[in-house]
Write a protein that holds these residues in place. Structure first.
Motif, PDB file in Angstrom:
ATOM      1  N   UNK A 197      41.208  57.216  35.278  1.00 31.14           N
ATOM      2  CA  UNK A 197      40.479  58.410  35.698  1.00 31.14           C
ATOM      3  C   UNK A 197      41.325  59.405  36.483  1.00 31.14           C
ATOM      4  N   UNK A 198      42.530  59.043  36.865  1.00 30.66           N
ATOM      5  CA  UNK A 198      43.346  59.979  37.635  1.00 30.66           C
ATOM      6  C   UNK A 198      44.134  60.903  36.715  1.00 30.66           C
ATOM      7  N   UNK A 199      44.296  62.149  37.162  1.00 28.98           N
ATOM      8  CA  UNK A 199      44.948  63.135  36.308  1.00 28.98           C
ATOM      9  C   UNK A 199      46.450  62.938  36.232  1.00 28.98           C
ATOM     10  N   UNK A 233      49.034  57.668  56.022  1.00 21.78           N
ATOM     11  CA  UNK A 233      48.630  58.400  54.815  1.00 21.78           C
ATOM     12  C   UNK A 233      48.536  59.904  55.063  1.00 21.78           C
ATOM     13  N   UNK A 234      48.061  60.287  56.230  1.00 22.29           N
ATOM     14  CA  UNK A 234      47.791  61.709  56.441  1.00 22.29           C
ATOM     15  C   UNK A 234      48.956  62.462  57.089  1.00 22.29           C
ATOM     16  N   UNK A 282      53.700  70.207  49.009  1.00 27.36           N
ATOM     17  CA  UNK A 282      52.990  71.467  49.230  1.00 27.36           C
ATOM     18  C   UNK A 282      53.660  72.417  50.210  1.00 27.36           C
ATOM     19  N   UNK A 324      52.531  75.628  43.765  1.00 33.26           N
ATOM     20  CA  UNK A 324      52.211  74.339  43.186  1.00 33.26           C
ATOM     21  C   UNK A 324      52.231  74.440  41.660  1.00 33.26           C
ATOM     22  N   UNK A 376      45.801  71.411  34.185  1.00 35.11           N
ATOM     23  CA  UNK A 376      44.630  71.818  33.434  1.00 35.11           C
ATOM     24  C   UNK A 376      44.807  72.738  32.243  1.00 35.11           C
ATOM     25  N   UNK A 420      41.453  58.771  50.041  1.00 33.87           N
ATOM     26  CA  UNK A 420      41.426  59.898  49.087  1.00 33.87           C
ATOM     27  C   UNK A 420      40.772  61.108  49.759  1.00 33.87           C
ATOM     28  N   UNK A 446      43.203  62.521  52.426  1.00 33.46           N
ATOM     29  CA  UNK A 446      44.498  63.021  51.952  1.00 33.46           C
ATOM     30  C   UNK A 446      44.347  64.090  50.878  1.00 33.46           C
ATOM     31  N   UNK A 495      44.253  72.705  48.145  1.00 37.37           N
ATOM     32  CA  UNK A 495      44.503  74.030  47.598  1.00 37.37           C
ATOM     33  C   UNK A 495      43.522  74.308  46.470  1.00 37.37           C
ATOM     34  N   UNK A 544      43.994  75.108  43.462  1.00 38.59           N
ATOM     35  CA  UNK A 544      44.375  74.461  42.201  1.00 38.59           C
ATOM     36  C   UNK A 544      43.948  73.001  42.159  1.00 38.59           C
ATOM     37  N   UNK A 545      43.883  72.392  43.348  1.00 38.94           N
ATOM     38  CA  UNK A 545      43.549  70.970  43.391  1.00 38.94           C
ATOM     39  C   UNK A 545      42.074  70.713  43.139  1.00 38.94           C
ATOM     40  N   UNK A 598      39.946  71.640  40.942  1.00 36.37           N
ATOM     41  CA  UNK A 598      39.645  71.249  39.558  1.00 36.37           C
ATOM     42  C   UNK A 598      40.048  69.804  39.297  1.00 36.37           C
ATOM     43  N   UNK A 599      41.257  69.483  39.752  1.00 35.86           N
ATOM     44  CA  UNK A 599      41.767  68.133  39.512  1.00 35.86           C
ATOM     45  C   UNK A 599      40.880  67.098  40.180  1.00 35.86           C
ATOM     46  N   UNK A 609      37.606  66.703  38.438  1.00 36.34           N
ATOM     47  CA  UNK A 609      37.796  66.049  37.149  1.00 36.34           C
ATOM     48  C   UNK A 609      37.975  64.538  37.337  1.00 36.34           C
ATOM     49  N   UNK A 610      38.793  64.195  38.350  1.00 35.96           N
ATOM     50  CA  UNK A 610      39.045  62.777  38.574  1.00 35.96           C
ATOM     51  C   UNK A 610      37.770  62.056  38.983  1.00 35.96           C
TER      52      UNK A 610
END
Lengths: 860, 172
Positions: free
Chosen positions: A46-48, A93-94, A212, A218, A223, B76, B79, B85, B87-88, B90-91, B94-95
Motif C-alpha cells: 500500500x505504500x507509494x 523518528x521526528x 525536504x 520535492x 503521481x 506515520x 513523521x 508539504x 505534494x505529500x 496526495x501520496x 493514496x497510501x
C-alpha cells in the motif's frame, strides 16, 4: 500468504534503516526469515514508495517502520518498551532522522562531508545531554533496551567513521562505543555496509528523494505517472566512477559472442537462462484495442526482445482464445459457423500484431487437436487424483433449439427494475447482476421461445482441497519471483476470501469436449480450457513442448496480462496444474498492468470510443511511434490514460526534440565536419563525467528491465539523450571546428563521444522501437556486435564506433505531429455515436465490449 | 494544535484533572511536566502516557503484533502528516486509502490510539478535499466518517460532511 506462522524480514543492502532491525534481530535472537531484496522492491503493497526494511507478520500485516519492527522484536523477546524508551524512539523518528537523512545526502551523494557536523550538531547535543544527566550506561537504565539499539544503529554510519570528532561529547562517545562494540552491531553493520562505511550506502541514497530541507523542490515521482518529466536533479559523479567509465569505454567491442540468429524450434538448454514468456490470449471474436495491446502482447514483446538481446534462451508464445459462447453468438450474428468466425478473426489479430511488430516466436490458436489432447489429459489426471466433484446446476433450456442457454442467450424482464430487455447475466438498465433463472418471461434469444428451467449435472474443480498446496507454492513463487504488486494483492484477497469449488463444464457445443462418458454433450468452461492454450499452442510449435512446460527446474515462466486476469493465472490455473501432478512449469513472474483509459473514459467498441488495433495504422503515425507512446504511458503501478494531445506532445518533445535531435546532430557533425569518419577522441575530465553519467543510466535501465519495469526503463533512455544534448550545447563543436588546433581536436572528441552515445541509444531503444533502432544503426553503419556488448552484465558502455569508422547517410528519424492533424484524429476516434443506430444493435454489440474482461465474466 | 489534541484525548479518556502542557522548539513539540520526575516530550509519548494513566492500555493494542502496528501508525502520523508539504497530501491519502481498503481501523478490527491521533492529524486534509477527491479516496473517507462519529472523539473539531454513494458491485 505468510501462513505458516513465520515472521519474515525484508532488508536491502546499504540501507541505513536496515542496520537497526538487523542489530535488533541479533540482539534479541528472535527466529525470523531474513530476505535481502532490491532497494526498489515494493514489499509493502500500500505504500507509494518502496519502504525497507519491512516485517511481514504471520497475520499478513506489514510493519514498515524500522522502529516499530525493533520494538516488536524486543517485545517478542519479553522486553516491552517503557515510557522513556518510547520517548527516545519518537525523538529519533521526528528529530534525528530528518537530520541524518540530510547529512547522509550531503556526505554520500554530494560528497560534502564537511557539512555533516553542522547538520547533526543539535541532535548530538541533545543526545549527549540526555545521557550525561543520568549516570547510567544505557539510555533507559542498566540494561540495553530497544532505544539504545535504534539510536546507536541510526548514528552508526557517522559515529563509526572516525572523521566525525566526538571529542566534546564524552557521554555520547562512551555510550556509543559501548553499544557499537557488541557483536550484534558488528554483524549487522557488515551485512548492511559490507565494510565500505558511508560509501556502502551510496546506491541506496541515490534513489532517495532529496531531504525536504535541502534547496531543490520535492521531486518525488509519485503521481503524474509519466516517466521522463521527473528528473532526479544533478547526480554527483565521483572520480572513481569517471575513471571506471573511461576504462570500460576503452575496452571496445566484444569479438564474440554475438546474439545468435534464432533457430526454431527454440528449446531449453542445459547451461542457459531459459525463459518462457506468455501473453494473455486475446479473445478471438473482437478486435483488440490499445489497452489490450499494451497490457499483454506489447509488454511481453518488449521484454522478450530485451531478453533475447541479453542472450537469454527465450521463447515467446501467444495465440487467440477461440472457444465459448461469445464466438457462437458472433457466428450467428454474422451468419457464419464458429470455425469460420475464428478463422476470420484469427487472421485479423495476426495482422494487427504484425503491424505493431510483435515478434512472437509462435502465434497459435486454441481450437486445435493438441488443445483437446492436453486439456483432456489434465482433466483425467485431476479426476484420477480426486480433485473433481459433481454437482447439479439449474439452467434454462430451450426445447425448440435443443440446448441449454448460456446466460447471454437469454433475455427477459429484469426482476429488479422491470426493464424488458435484460440479459441473462446483467441488466443493461439498472446494472444489477442477474441469475438467468430469475428473469421474468425469459426468451431464447435465437428462436424467441420460452425456455424451461432444467437441472443439469456439472463437474467442479475442488479448489478448497488444493488450497494448502497452492499457498505453499505461492509463498515461494511470490517471494522469489517478480510479481507486480497488484498481482500479489489480488491473489492475496482471493485466498483470504477462501476458495470455492469452480464449475469446469458447460452445456455448449463450441468448446473442447469433456471426455467423461457421464458428461457427453458438454464442453470445458473457458476459464479451465483457455490457459491450457499456452501449452497446446507451444505443442503446435514443437512436439518437444514438454521440455518447456514440464521442466520447472530449467525454465522460468513469465505471464503478462492486465490485472483482471490475475486470479486465473495465480490461483485457478496453477490449481489445475498442481492437481494434475505432472511436474508442470508454474508461473515464476506474474506481470500485470493496471488499466489504460482513453482520454479519461473507457475504451468501448459499442460506443465507438477509442482506437482499436486495426485503426492505428490508418492514422499514418508509424508503428514505432505508437509503440513508444503506449510504452511511455504503460499503466505500470497505476491506471493511466491515452490522450491524443499528450501523444503529440511526447512525440514532439521527447522523440523529435530530445532523442531524434541528439542522434541526428551527432551523425550530422561526423558527416559535415569530418567527412563521414569518426574523429579521434582525447577524453578530458568533462567527457569522462558524461561517460559516467551515461553508464549509470544504462545500468539503471538494465536493472529495471530485468525486473520488467518497462515504462521506467524508457525514462533512462530519454535521460541519456538529454545529457547528450546538454553536452553538445555546452561544447559547441560547430564553433570549435572553425578554431585552432586544440579547438578542432575538442570538436572531434565531442562529436566522437556523441555519435557513440547515439549508437548506445539505438541499442537501448531496440526492444521499444525496433525499426527506428535498426535505422539508427544503419545510418551509423554500426557493427551488430554492439548490441550484445552493451547489454552484457550490468550494462557496459563501450566505444563501438572508433576513430576512423565510416558512418552511413544520416537523415531525420521522426516527424512532427501537427495540431490540426491531431485534432482531426481526436474527432475521428472521439466516440460520437451515429444518431440513427438502432438500439437493438447496440445491445448485441455490447456482448463483446471488452476482450480482457471475458474470463472475468465467466466466473461471476 | 497538538495541545488541543491532547486535551481532547484527555476528555475522551475521562481523565479527571487536566494536565498542563508547554511546548519546545520551532516545531512546538508538546511537553508534559509531571509531578514525579522527568518531563514527557512528544505527542506520541504523551498520548501513550495518558492512555496508560487512564488504564486503557487496550488502546495501544492487545498483542505484540497490534502494538507494533499501532506504534507504526503513530509514527506515520508524526513523521508524515505533521507539516506535510502539499505534494505529500496526495501520496498520504493514496497510501491510507489503499491500506484501509479491507480493514475497519488502522490496527485492523480494533479501535486504537492510532485512529484517534490519525483522525486529529488528517482532519485539516479532509476538510480541504472536494467531493470528487473524497470519492476517489472512498476508504479513507469511510474510515474518517466512522472515527468522527465514534463516541467522544470529535471534540474540538468541526464535523466534515461525507458524501454517501451507493456502491454497485461492478460486473462487466
Amino acid at each position: 500468504m505468510a501462513s505458516n506462522g513465520q515472521i519474515r524480514l525484508f532488508v536491502s543492502e546499504g540501507n541505513p534503516q536496515c542496520l537497526k532491525v538487523l542489530a535488533a534481530l541479533e540482539e534479541t535472537g528472535v527466529q525470523c526469515g531474513v530476505q535481502c531484496v532490491n532497494h526498489e522492491e515494493r514489499v509493502v503493497p500500500f505504500l507509494s514508495r518502496p519502504a525497507l526494511p519491512a516485517l511481514l507478520l504471520p497475520s499478513g500485516l506489514h510493519i514498515f517502520s524500522s522502529n516499530a519492527i525493533c520494538q516488536y522484536l524486543f517485545e517478542v523477546k519479553g522486553q516491552e518498551s517503557n515510557q522513556l524508551c518510547n520517548q527516545w524512539l519518537e525523538w529519533e523518528a521526528t528529530e534525528l532522522q530528518p537530520a541524518l537523512l540530510q547529512a547522509l545526502h550531503m556526505a554520500v551523494v554530494q560528497g560534502k562531508s564537511s557539512d555533516v557536523f553542522n547538520i547533526l550538531q543539535a541532535s548530538l547535543n541533545y543526545l549527549d545531554q540526555g545521557l550525561s544527566k543520568q549516570s547510567l550506561p544505557y539510555l533507559t537504565g542498566e540494561a540495553i533496551s530497544v532505544a539504545d539499539v535504534v539510536l546507536s544503529a541510526a548514528l552508526y554510519p557517522f559515529l563509526s567513521d572516525s572523521s566525525l570528532a566526538l571529542g566534546e561529547y564524552k557521554s555520547l562517545k562512551a555510550w556509543f562505543d559501548h553499544v557499537a562494540a557488541r557483536h550484534s552491531f558488528q554483524s549487522a553493520a557488515q551485512k548492511v555496509l559490507q565494510g565500505k562505511g558511508l560509501q556502502g550506502m551510496k546506491s541506496y541514497m541515490q534513489r532517495q528523494p532529496l531531504p525536504q530541507s535541502s534547496v531543490c523542490r520535492d521531486s518525488q515521482p509519485t503521481n503524474n505517472g509519466t516517466p521522463a518529466e521527473c528528473d532526479e536533479g544533478e547526480r554527483m559523479v565521483s572520480e572513481e566512477e569517471m575513471e571506471a567509465a573511461a576504462l570500460t569505454w576503452c575496452k571496445g567491442l566484444n569479438s564474440s559472442p554475438l546474439v545468435k540468429e534464432r533457430q526454431h524450434p527454440i528449446l531449453p538448454q542445459e547451461d542457459k537462462k531459459n525463459i518462457l514468456v506468455t501473453s494473455a490470449l486475446p479473445y478471438v471474436n473482437n478486435v483488440p484495442h490499445l489497452g489490450n495491446i499494451i497490457g499483454c502482447v506489447l509488454s511481453a514483446d518488449v521484454f522478450s526482445r530485451y531478453g533475447r538481446l541479453r542472450g537469454w534462451n527465450l521463447l515467446y508464445v501467444c495465440g487467440t482464445d477461440e472457444y465459448g459462447t461469445a464466438t457462437e453468438n458472433k457466428a450467428r450474428e454474422e451468419g457464419l459457423t464458429p470455425q469460420q468466425i475464428c478463422d476470420k478473426y484469427h487472421a485479423v489479430h495476426a495482422s494487427i500484431y504484425k503491424w505493431f511488430q510483435i515478434d512472437f516466436d509462435f502465434f497459435g490458436r486454441t481450437t486445435t487437436e493438441k488443445q483437446t489432447e492436453i486439456a483432456q489429459d489434465i482433466f483425467w489426471r485431476l479426476n484420477k487424483h480426486g480433485f473433481l466433484v459433481e454437482d447439479t446446476v439449474e439452467q434454462l433450456r430451450c426445447e425448440s433449439c435443443q440446448r441449454f442457454l448460456a446466460d447471454r442467450f437469454v433475455e427477459g424482464i429484469c426482476p429488479f427494475c422491470n426493464y424488458a430487455e435484460a440479459r441473462g447475466d446483467q441488466c443493461d438498465k439498472c446494472g444489477r447482476l442477474i441469475n438467468a433463472v430469475e428473469l421474468r418471461e425469459p426468451q431464447c434469444k435465437v428462436c424467441r421461445q420460452t425456455p424451461n428451467i432444467r437441472s443439469s449435472k456439472h463437474l467442479f474443480l475442488d479448489l478448497p482441497k488444493l488450497e494448502t498446496q497452492l499457498e505453499q507454492w505461492l509463498d515461494k513463487s511470490t517471494s522469489t519471483g517478480d510479481w507486480t504488486a497488484n498481482a500479489k494483492q489480488i491473489t492475496r484477497s482471493w485466498l483470504r476470501d477462501g476458495l470455492k469449488p469452480r464449475c469446469i463444464t458447460r452445456d455448449l457445443h463450441w468448446g473442447t469436449p469433456v471426455p467423461h462418458p457421464d458428461f457427453k454433450e458438454k464442453v470445458f468452461y473457458v476459464w479451465f480450457d483457455a490457459p491450457i492454450g499456452y501449452l497446446s499452442i507451444t505443442a503446435n510449435y514443437t512436439d518437444q513442448w514438454q521440455k518447456w512446460w514440464k521442466n520447472p527446474h530449467q525454465v522460468e515462466l513469465y505471464n503478462f496480462m492486465a490485472k483482471d486476469n490475475v486470479p486465473f493465472h495465480s490461483v485457478v490455473f496453477p490449481c489445475s496444474l498442481l492437481g494434475a501432478q505432472d511436474n508442470y512449469t508454474l508461473v515464476n513472474h506474474l506481470v500485470a498492468t493496471e488499466y489504460l483509459n482513453y482520454e479519461d473514459t473507457k475504451f468501448s467498441k459499442s460506443r465507438g470510443v477509442g482506437v482499436f488495433g486495426d485503426m492505428a495504422k490508418d492514422t499514418g503515425i508509424p508503428s514505432d511511434v505508437w509503440r513508444f507512446y503506449l510504452l511511455y504511458v504503460r499503466p505500470e503501478g497505476q491506471d493511466s490514460a491515452f490522450s491524443w494531445a499528450d501523444m503529440a506532445l511526447k512525440n514532439n518533445s521527447e522523440l523529435l526534440n530530445n532523442l531524434g535531435n541528439f542522434i541526428n546532430r551527432a551523425g550530422m557533425f561526423v558527416t559535415r565536419f569530418f567527412e563521414g569518419c569518426v574523429p579521434a577522441m582525447e577524453l578530458l575530465q568533462e567527457d569522462k563525467k558524461l561517460l559516467a553519467m551515461v553508464s549509470w543510466e544504462l545500468q539503471q535501465y538494465i536493472q529495471l528491465m530485468d525486473k520488467v519495469r518497462i515504462r521506467d526503463g524508457l525514462k533512462h533512455i530519454l535521460n541519456i539523450s538529454r545529457h547528450g544534448n546538454q553536452y553538445i550545447q555546452v561544447n559547441e563543436p560547430w564553433k570549435k571546428i572553425k578554431g585552432g588546433e586544440t579547438d578542432r581536436q575538442r570538436a572531434g572528441t565531442v562529436t566522437g563521444v556523441s555519435v557513440n552515445i547515439a549508437c548506445l541509444l539505438s541499442v537501448m531503444l531496440s526492444p521499444y522501437m525496433p525499426t527506428v533502432s535498426q535505422t539508427i544503426r544503419d545510418q551509423l553503419n554500426a557493427p551488430q556486435s554492439c548490441i550484445s556488448t552493451m547489454f552484457q552484465g550490468t550494462g557496459t558502455f563501450v566505444c563501438s564506433l572508433s576513430a576512423g569508422h565510416r558512418i552511413g547517410t544520416v537523415s531525420p528519424l521522426f516527424q512532427k505531429l501537427e495540431v490540426d492533424q491531431i485534432e482531426a484524429l481526436k474527432k475521428r476516434f472521439g466516440g460520437q455515436q451515429p444518431e440513427d443506430e438502432p438500439p437493438k444493435k447496440k445491445v448485441l454489440s455490447n456482448l463483446c465490449v471488452c476482450v480482457c474482461a471475458r474470463w472475468c465474466c465467466c466466473v461471476k | 494544535m497538538a495541545l488541543r489534541e491532547l486535551s481532547s484525548l484527555e476528555k475522551y479518556l475521562e481523565l479527571k484533572k487536566p494536565n498542563k502542557y508547554s511546548t519546545q522548539g520551532d516545531k512546538k513539540v508538546p511537553v508534559l511536566q509531571s509531578n514525579n520526575g522527568a518531563p514527557q516530550v512528544g505527542l506520541v509519548t504523551i498520548a501513550c502516557y495518558l492512555v496508560k494513566e487512564a488504564k486503557r492500555s487496550e488502546l495501544l493494542g492487545n498483542s505484540a503484533e497490534s502494538r507494533a502496528v499501532v506504534q507504526q501508525w503513530l509514527e506515520y502520523r508524526v513523521t508524515r502528516l505533521n507539516g506535510c508539504a502539499k505534494d505529500d497530501v496526495k501520496t498520504i491519502l493514496k497510501e491510507l486509502n489503499l491500506y484501509l481498503q479491507d480493514i475497519t481501523y488502522l490496527a485492523g478490527k480494533q479501535f486504537t490510539l492510532a485512529d484517534i491521533l490519525m483522525y486529529y492529524g488528517i482532519h485539516p486534509l479532509i476538510v480541504d478535499l472536494t467531493v470528487l477527491e473524497k470519492e476517489q479516496h472512498v476508504n479513507v473517507t469511510r474510515w474518517f466518517d466512522h472515527i468522527q462519529h465514534y463516541p467522544g472523539i470529535r471534540r474540538h473539531l468541526p464535523p466534515v460532511a461525507v458524501l454517501r454513494n451507493r456502491i454497485y458491485t461492478s460486473g462487466h
